[in-house]
Motif scaffolding. Structure first.
Motif, short mmCIF file in Angstrom:
data_model
loop_
_atom_site.label_atom_id
_atom_site.label_comp_id
_atom_site.label_asym_id
_atom_site.label_seq_id
_atom_site.Cartn_x
_atom_site.Cartn_y
_atom_site.Cartn_z
N LEU A 120 0.84 -1.20 0.00
CA LEU A 120 0.00 0.00 0.00
C LEU A 120 0.87 1.25 0.00
O LEU A 120 2.04 1.20 0.42
N LYS A 121 0.27 2.34 -0.41
CA LYS A 121 0.91 3.64 -0.26
C LYS A 121 0.37 4.30 1.00
O LYS A 121 -0.78 4.06 1.41
N THR A 122 1.18 5.13 1.61
CA THR A 122 0.74 5.86 2.80
C THR A 122 -0.56 6.60 2.52
O THR A 122 -0.70 7.26 1.49
N GLY A 123 -1.50 6.44 3.45
CA GLY A 123 -2.79 7.10 3.32
C GLY A 123 -3.88 6.25 2.69
O GLY A 123 -5.07 6.59 2.82
N GLN A 124 -3.50 5.17 2.04
CA GLN A 124 -4.51 4.29 1.45
C GLN A 124 -5.20 3.48 2.54
O GLN A 124 -4.68 3.32 3.65
N SER A 125 -6.36 2.95 2.19
CA SER A 125 -7.10 2.12 3.14
C SER A 125 -7.21 0.71 2.57
O SER A 125 -7.09 0.49 1.36
N MET A 126 -7.40 -0.25 3.48
CA MET A 126 -7.65 -1.61 3.04
C MET A 126 -8.26 -2.42 4.18
O MET A 126 -8.23 -2.01 5.34
N THR A 127 -8.81 -3.58 3.80
CA THR A 127 -9.42 -4.49 4.76
C THR A 127 -8.81 -5.86 4.60
O THR A 127 -8.70 -6.38 3.49
N LEU A 128 -8.39 -6.44 5.74
CA LEU A 128 -7.90 -7.81 5.77
C LEU A 128 -9.04 -8.70 6.27
O LEU A 128 -9.72 -8.36 7.24
N LEU A 129 -9.20 -9.84 5.59
CA LEU A 129 -10.28 -10.74 5.94
C LEU A 129 -9.75 -12.00 6.61
O LEU A 129 -8.77 -12.57 6.16
N CYS A 130 -10.40 -12.40 7.68
CA CYS A 130 -10.11 -13.66 8.34
C CYS A 130 -11.39 -14.48 8.36
O CYS A 130 -12.43 -13.97 8.81
N ALA A 131 -11.32 -15.72 7.91
CA ALA A 131 -12.47 -16.60 7.91
C ALA A 131 -12.10 -17.92 8.57
O ALA A 131 -11.05 -18.48 8.28
N GLN A 132 -12.98 -18.39 9.48
CA GLN A 132 -12.74 -19.70 10.11
C GLN A 132 -13.99 -20.56 9.95
O GLN A 132 -15.11 -20.08 10.02
N ASP A 133 -13.73 -21.86 9.74
CA ASP A 133 -14.83 -22.80 9.49
C ASP A 133 -14.99 -23.80 10.63
O ASP A 133 -15.50 -24.91 10.42
N MET A 134 -14.56 -23.43 11.84
CA MET A 134 -14.59 -24.35 12.98
C MET A 134 -15.66 -23.97 14.00
O MET A 134 -15.70 -24.52 15.10
N ASN A 135 -16.50 -23.00 13.65
CA ASN A 135 -17.56 -22.54 14.54
C ASN A 135 -17.02 -21.98 15.85
O ASN A 135 -17.64 -22.10 16.90
N HIS A 136 -15.84 -21.37 15.77
CA HIS A 136 -15.21 -20.82 16.97
C HIS A 136 -15.89 -19.52 17.39
O HIS A 136 -16.31 -18.71 16.57
N GLU A 137 -15.95 -19.32 18.73
CA GLU A 137 -16.56 -18.11 19.28
C GLU A 137 -15.61 -16.92 19.27
O GLU A 137 -15.99 -15.81 18.95
N TYR A 138 -14.36 -17.14 19.68
CA TYR A 138 -13.42 -16.05 19.86
C TYR A 138 -12.52 -15.95 18.64
O TYR A 138 -11.99 -16.95 18.14
N MET A 139 -12.25 -14.70 18.23
CA MET A 139 -11.31 -14.45 17.13
C MET A 139 -10.41 -13.28 17.47
O MET A 139 -10.80 -12.38 18.24
N TYR A 140 -9.21 -13.28 16.91
CA TYR A 140 -8.17 -12.33 17.30
C TYR A 140 -7.39 -11.85 16.08
O TYR A 140 -7.19 -12.61 15.13
N TRP A 141 -6.95 -10.61 16.14
CA TRP A 141 -5.98 -10.09 15.17
C TRP A 141 -4.71 -9.69 15.91
O TRP A 141 -4.75 -8.94 16.90
N TYR A 142 -3.57 -10.16 15.38
CA TYR A 142 -2.25 -9.83 15.92
C TYR A 142 -1.39 -9.22 14.81
O TYR A 142 -1.60 -9.47 13.64
N ARG A 143 -0.38 -8.50 15.25
CA ARG A 143 0.69 -8.13 14.34
C ARG A 143 2.01 -8.68 14.87
O ARG A 143 2.21 -8.75 16.10
N GLN A 144 2.89 -9.11 13.96
CA GLN A 144 4.16 -9.67 14.35
C GLN A 144 5.28 -8.83 13.76
O GLN A 144 5.36 -8.66 12.54
N ASP A 145 6.10 -8.31 14.63
CA ASP A 145 7.24 -7.50 14.23
C ASP A 145 8.50 -8.12 14.83
O ASP A 145 8.46 -8.68 15.93
N PRO A 146 9.62 -8.02 14.13
CA PRO A 146 10.87 -8.65 14.60
C PRO A 146 11.22 -8.24 16.03
O PRO A 146 11.21 -7.06 16.37
N GLY A 147 11.50 -9.24 16.87
CA GLY A 147 11.91 -8.99 18.24
C GLY A 147 10.80 -8.59 19.19
O GLY A 147 11.06 -8.34 20.36
N MET A 148 9.56 -8.54 18.68
CA MET A 148 8.46 -8.09 19.54
C MET A 148 7.37 -9.13 19.70
O MET A 148 6.35 -8.89 20.34
N GLY A 149 7.55 -10.28 19.12
CA GLY A 149 6.55 -11.32 19.25
C GLY A 149 5.25 -10.93 18.58
O GLY A 149 5.22 -10.15 17.63
#
Lengths: 112, 113
Positions: free
Chosen positions: A13-42
């Motif tokens: 992306l270019k700075t200032g643009q917008s976007m949507t990330l999609l997560c889909a699960q087929d296990m009928n799970h109740e809880y869902m989470y979004w994480y980011r992973q950066d070097p050295g930060m888990g």
């Protein structure tokens, strides 16, 4: 059984643009989470959801929004992308309780 | 509050030797504890968990971990390392009753032939 599926897998992306990330699960799970992973930060929690129609902030929510309109989907939005949001984003889900999280394979996002 | 510390960024062992990857945690209540492994360009894969009961937990691929409440530790161990064990390992904690989890910064394990 697909498990947790993230789309797209890569995006630039270019700075200032917008976007949507999609997560889909087929296990009928109740809880869902979004994480980011950066070097050295888990993995750092951005937002999470304990059920359809509910969302909550995690450790690093600024600059992100989420929605859970359907139980199987959890969307992560960047309204105005910044270079500091360059990262690998992971989605995860669990049924409830002490179960381990199931992870997608990630979305690699670069913001120029 | 809940937090996890993995004091070693990198652990190097020779193939066939035992390995230990360290983890300490902090929670307000009782912990759920997890170990995950990550291979390049993949998501995290579950290895093992401690919920209650026996302090020694056995998991996938010959890994085990020991829960030590007094030292608030949950170290990952394997009696004999394989080159294929080389990967990034994450410890995670979830305070019982909370829906969210905290991960450590990760430890890169390298097993040399």
């Amino acid at each position: 059984n697909a498990g947790v599926t993230q789309t797209p897998k890569f995006r630039v992306l270019k700075t200032g643009q917008s976007m949507t990330l999609l997560c889909a699960q087929d296990m009928n799970h109740e809880y869902m989470y979004w994480y980011r992973q950066d070097p050295g930060m888990g993995l750092r929690l951005i937002h999470y959801s304990v059920g359809e129609g509910t969302t909550a902030k995690g450790e690093v929510p600024d600059g992100y929004n989420v929605s859970r309109l359907k139980k199987q989907n959890f969307l992560l939005g960047l309204e105005s992308a910044a270079p500091s949001q360059t990262s690998v984003y992971f989605c995860a889900s669990i049924m409830k309780g002490g179960q381990p999280q199931h992870f997608g394979d990630g979305t690699r996002l670069s913001i120029l | 509050a809940q937090s996890v510390a993995q004091p070693e960024d990198q652990v190097n062992v020779a193939e066939g030797n035992p390995l230990t990857v360290k983890c300490t945690y902090s929670v307000s209540g009782n912990p759920y504890l997890f170990w995950y492994v990550q291979y390049p360009n993949r998501g995290l894969q579950f290895l093992l968990k401690y919920i209650t009961g026996d302090n020694l937990v056995k998991g996938s691929y010959g890994f085990e971990a020991e829960f030590n409440k007094s030292q608030t530790s949950f170290h990952l161990k394997k009696p004999s390392a394989l080159v294929s064990d080389s990967a990034l390992y994450f410890c995670a904690v979830r305070d019982m009753g909370r829906p969210d989890m905290r991960f450590g910064a990760g430890t890169r394990l390298t097993v040399k032939p």
